[in-house]
Each structure stands twice: as structure tokens, then as C-alpha cells.
Design a protein around this motif. Structure first.
Motif, PDB file in Angstrom:
ATOM      1  N   ASP A 146       1.471  -3.364   6.651  1.00 36.95           N
ATOM      2  CA  ASP A 146       0.181  -3.946   6.294  1.00 36.95           C
ATOM      3  C   ASP A 146      -0.039  -5.245   7.085  1.00 36.95           C
ATOM      4  O   ASP A 146       0.929  -5.939   7.431  1.00 36.95           O
ATOM      5  N   HIS A 154       0.828  -1.200   0.000  1.00 32.83           N
ATOM      6  CA  HIS A 154       0.000   0.000   0.000  1.00 32.83           C
ATOM      7  C   HIS A 154       0.865   1.254   0.000  1.00 32.83           C
ATOM      8  O   HIS A 154       1.874   1.335   0.686  1.00 32.83           O
ATOM      9  N   ASP A 155       0.472   2.250  -0.799  1.00 33.38           N
ATOM     10  CA  ASP A 155       1.206   3.514  -0.870  1.00 33.38           C
ATOM     11  C   ASP A 155       0.590   4.499   0.126  1.00 33.38           C
ATOM     12  O   ASP A 155      -0.537   4.949  -0.058  1.00 33.38           O
ATOM     13  N   TRP A 156       1.343   4.803   1.173  1.00 33.24           N
ATOM     14  CA  TRP A 156       0.850   5.719   2.205  1.00 33.24           C
ATOM     15  C   TRP A 156       1.442   7.119   2.051  1.00 33.24           C
ATOM     16  O   TRP A 156       1.317   7.949   2.954  1.00 33.24           O
ATOM     17  N   SER A 157       2.056   7.432   0.902  1.00 30.10           N
ATOM     18  CA  SER A 157       2.826   8.674   0.784  1.00 30.10           C
ATOM     19  C   SER A 157       1.974   9.932   0.889  1.00 30.10           C
ATOM     20  O   SER A 157       2.483  10.999   1.236  1.00 30.10           O
ATOM     21  N   ALA A 166       9.229   6.647   5.476  1.00 27.85           N
ATOM     22  CA  ALA A 166       7.949   7.341   5.281  1.00 27.85           C
ATOM     23  C   ALA A 166       7.812   8.509   6.247  1.00 27.85           C
ATOM     24  O   ALA A 166       7.316   9.587   5.886  1.00 27.85           O
ATOM     25  N   ALA A 218      -0.625  10.178   2.937  1.00 30.97           N
ATOM     26  CA  ALA A 218      -1.272  10.206   4.252  1.00 30.97           C
ATOM     27  C   ALA A 218      -0.526  11.140   5.200  1.00 30.97           C
ATOM     28  O   ALA A 218       0.614  11.535   4.959  1.00 30.97           O
ATOM     29  N   THR A 261      -0.560   8.586  10.459  1.00 29.53           N
ATOM     30  CA  THR A 261      -1.069   7.481   9.649  1.00 29.53           C
ATOM     31  C   THR A 261       0.085   6.717   9.021  1.00 29.53           C
ATOM     32  O   THR A 261       0.123   5.477   9.026  1.00 29.53           O
ATOM     33  N   ARG A 262       1.072   7.460   8.506  1.00 29.62           N
ATOM     34  CA  ARG A 262       2.244   6.803   7.916  1.00 29.62           C
ATOM     35  C   ARG A 262       3.041   6.052   8.979  1.00 29.62           C
ATOM     36  O   ARG A 262       3.502   4.927   8.752  1.00 29.62           O
ATOM     37  N   HIS A 320       1.157   2.843   9.723  1.00 36.87           N
ATOM     38  CA  HIS A 320       0.804   1.902   8.648  1.00 36.87           C
ATOM     39  C   HIS A 320       1.883   1.641   7.597  1.00 36.87           C
ATOM     40  O   HIS A 320       1.876   0.564   6.990  1.00 36.87           O
ATOM     41  N   ALA A 321       2.786   2.594   7.338  1.00 33.62           N
ATOM     42  CA  ALA A 321       3.753   2.401   6.252  1.00 33.62           C
ATOM     43  C   ALA A 321       4.647   1.204   6.536  1.00 33.62           C
ATOM     44  O   ALA A 321       5.253   1.098   7.608  1.00 33.62           O
ATOM     45  N   ARG A 334       5.235  14.814   2.775  1.00 38.01           N
ATOM     46  CA  ARG A 334       3.971  14.260   2.297  1.00 38.01           C
ATOM     47  C   ARG A 334       3.853  14.392   0.783  1.00 38.01           C
ATOM     48  O   ARG A 334       4.045  15.465   0.217  1.00 38.01           O
TER      49      ARG A 334
END
Length: 404
Positions: free
Chosen positions: A22, A5-8, A71, A10, A14-15, A18-19, A76
Motif C-alpha cells: 500500500d 488492504h486484503d487483496w486475497s 499472496a 484479486a 493485482t496481488r 499491491h499485496a 485466490r
């Protein structure tokens, strides 16, 4: 483990949560497992699952931490930087310096640098033929004057340890770029939550993740985050043929092997998840402590970037999200400083910083003893606080009693 998943785009928290993290594709576990293995089954010779063959070279738990740290330090929406996790902050620094420097090169570093960084550059790399100049990094003319044709690294700490000097990262990035040198920023004191040097032009960010990233005084670690596209100085090639700093660091991390172990990586990753909420409490408490100290008759000077009295206050507001959790103050004599640090009850007399508990120390005799007698010697009456996340009124009352 899927990290697709690409969290860039977020937000920071959040990063951080989650970065690279997963849920496990096999079990659905929402926390990255601790992969306590030294080696990995191959599906035929060279048939690697996920690229893993030996834990020095790569481990899924460490990969998750490296992805999350990159991340956290990437602006961002920008192309992700590359993260590398090490056994300590100094292991990270050593690997970086060996990756980018050669005998005869020159480094510009702060005149109040962390003692361990100074010792590494002056003593270890000095014996290897690397020269250095310590300079006031808040004086851009002095930095430019210190640069030589052989300068390959401009090393920055902001805020510095323990005098909390604030340097203009964007301006120093310009000086380094004009010199053909890398701008390396030790971001340990600010943490990625409060400051993102890559967004301001830095090539490499250094952390002792032992401190705020880990945040609980229970794990030692270090990290490098290398900006996307950062190239080696002087047109050099990495040993594996690339020209990127990240290529040379990746080679050096595996070749010298001072990597973060799986459980240390897991603990550090756990700390990173709560970094934002912890830093908000750290700096709220630090401001309360600094304001109390500022009006105390036995305190001669309070050094905290969040105070209007700090010379770097305006710059800190511009390049940082907040002033952080470190406060230093002076009490007039070494004897008085030693008395204060011996009398606190809530503040624990100990080295290090960035944990949930408040710490107090005497830099001249403790963390910065290695620079005594050098250009980096710190004032003998200086006391350094790492302000934790306890109740602010208890911290203030403790210092009030210790100051008498």
C-alpha cells in the motif's frame, strides 16, 4: 507502512503489484521504500513501532516482499500463506530443513534434483544424521516404496532441473500425507505465476527468487512460503512452542539470520510486479525455440513440457498455467554440446536462469558438476537453455548458427 488492504480475492498480477505494498502512509509514495536501517527507535523499553526492533528480525521492505510472495503463492480467495525471504535459495532450504528435521530422519528427493539441493541434503545434512533416497518422482509406486517410518519430508521439483521432469503434485501430496511427512515443492522453474503448489496440497513452497521472481539477473535471494495450518511432522514442537511449520521457520529465520537484506528485498519485489508479463514472453519464446530444435537434424532430443512429445505434457497442462521458459536438448556427444554452448551470440554462456536475457549452459560441467558420479548425474550431451524475452526470431537464428 500500512499493509492493511486484503487483496486475497484479486487476480495474480493485482496481488503481485499491491499485496503488502500500500502507498506509504506518511508520504504517499507508491513504491515501498528501501528501509536501509539496522535498528529502530523504541518508544520506551519494548515500545516497538510496527513490531520492528532490529533488521535481522524484521525490516519493512522485507515484510512487503514476504507479504507479496505469500499472496502470489496463495490460491485466490484462500487464507494467506506465510512468506519468508532469505539471502539465497539455499539459505531458505537450509533454514526449512533445520526447522523440520532431526538426526535419524529421512528425506525422499528427486533423482534429478537441483545439484545444490542434493549437496545440502546429502552432504551437509547427511553428516548431521539425516538420510535420503533419490527416486523418480514421476513413478508414484517408487515414491511410496521409498517412504520409511522416519520419512519427514518428500522434496519435489517440478519441472526438475535440468531434465524438466513433471511430477503430479496432488498425488505426491497424498503420498506424503499418508506417510505423515511434509510435501515441499521447489517452484523455482515454474514461478508462482505458472504453478501454485499449495493449491495442489503442498505444505511448503521453496524459491530461488534469484531466478524468475527477481527476473533481471541482478539480485540473489530465496523464499519459503508455508501453507496456512501446515504442522510439523512427527508431532514436533517449534523451539518457540508452536506446532506450525511457519512457527519453526520464523524462529529459524531469526535464529540463524540468513535473511534477505532491504535492498535485495526491494529489487526482488520490483521483479515480482512484472512476473506475469515476463513469463508469458518467456514461454512464448521457449515454445518457438523448442519447435525449431525439434526439427533440427543435429538435435537428438528436445525436452520441453510444452511439446506434445514430452511425457509430462498432459500433466503440465493440468497443473500449470503454461510450460515455462526452460528448454533442454541433447546433441549426441559432450564435444558437440560444448561446441554449441561456445558458439552462441545472443544466448550468453552462464549459469543461473530466469532473467530477461537468454542463457545457455552445459549442466554436466557447470550447474550440475556437484552430482557427477552420483545417481543424479546428468547426460554429458545435454544443453540447457534459459530462454529470455528477446525477439524469438533472433534466438532461433542464434541457435541455428551455433548448431551449424
Amino acid at each position: 507502512m500500512s499493509t492493511h488492504h486484503d487483496w486475497s480475492d484479486a487476480g495474480f498480477s493485482t496481488r503481485a503489484i499491491h499485496a503488502g505494498q500500500d502507498p506509504d502512509p506518511t508520504t504517499g509514495a507508491v513504491v515501498v521504500p528501501v528501509h536501509l536501517t539496522s535498528t529502530y527507535k523504541q518508544d520506551g523499553v519494548g515500545g516497538l513501532r510496527g513490531g520492528y526492533e532490529y533488521t535481522r528480525s524484521g525490516n519493512p521492505t522485507r515484510t512487503a516482499l514476504e507479504t507479496a510472495l505469500a499472496a502470489a503463492e496463495t490460491p485466490r480467495g484462500a487464507t494467506p500463506a506465510r512468506g519468508f525471504a532469505f539471502a539465497s535459495g539455499l539459505a531458505a532450504e537450509d533454514t526449512l530443513l533445520r526447522a523440520v528435521l532431526r538426526p535419524g530422519d529421512h528425506v525422499v528427493l528427486p533423482d534429478d534434483a537441483y545439484g545444490g539441493s542434493y549437496r545440502l541434503i546429502a552432504r551437509t545434512f547427511g553428516a548431521w544424521g539425516v538420510e535420503h533416497t533419490a527416486v523418480d518422482l514421476t513413478d508414484l509406486d517408487a515414491v511410496a516404496a521409498a517412504v520409511r517410518p522416519t520419512t519427514r519430508v518428500v522434496w519435489v521439483e517440478t519441472p526438475t532441473n535440468p531434465l524438466l521432469g513433471i511430477s503430479d503434485i496432488a498425488a505426491l501430496a497424498g503420498v506424503a500425507r499418508d506417510a505423515g511427512a511434509l510435501l515441499v515443492v521447489d517452484n523455482t522453474f515454474a514461478s508462482p505465476y505458472l504453478q501454485q503448489p499449495i493449491a495442489l496440497g503442498a505444505d511448503v513452497v521453496v524459491h530461488s527468487t534469484t531466478k524468475y521472481v527477481g527476473g533481471h539477473s541482478d539480485v540473489v535471494g530465496g523464499a519459503l512460503v508455508v501453507a496456512d495450518g501446515a504442522t510439523l511432522p512427527g508431532g514436533r514442537e517449534a523451539p518457540n512452542g508452536g506446532r506450525l511449520v511457519a512457527d519453526a521457520v520464523a524462529f529459524g529465520q531469526n535464529a540463524s539470520g540468513a535473511v534477505a537484506g532491504p535492498f535485495d528485498s526491494w529489487l526482488t519485489l520490483r521483479g515480482l510486479k512484472t512476473l506475469a508479463v515476463r513469463m508469458e514472453r518467456h514461454q512464448a519464446n521457449a515454445l518457438a525455440v523448442a519447435r525449431f530444435l525439434e526439427q533440427h537434424p543435429r538435435v537428438e532430443q528436445v525436452i520441453y513440457p510444452g511439446l506434445e512429445s514430452h511425457p509430462g505434457h498432459a500433466l503440465a497442462k493440468k497443473q500449470m498455467r503454461g510450460a515455462g521458459g526452460m528448454v533442454s536438448f541433447r546433441v549426441g556427444s559432450e564435444d558437440k554440446a560444448l561446441e554449441v554452448v561456445s558458439r552462441t551470440q545472443v544466448f550468453t554462456l552462464a549459469e543461473s536462469l530466469g532473467g530477461v536475457e537468454s542463457l545457455i549452459e552445459h549442466p554436466g560441467r557447470m550447474t550440475h558438476a556437484s552430482v557427477a558420479g552420483s545417481a543424479l548425474e546428468v547426460p554429458a550431451d545435454l544443453v540447457r537453455l534459459s530462454v529470455g524475452i528477446e525477439d524469438a526470431e533472433d534466438l532461433v537464428a542464434d541457435l541455428d548458427a551455433a548448431l551449424g
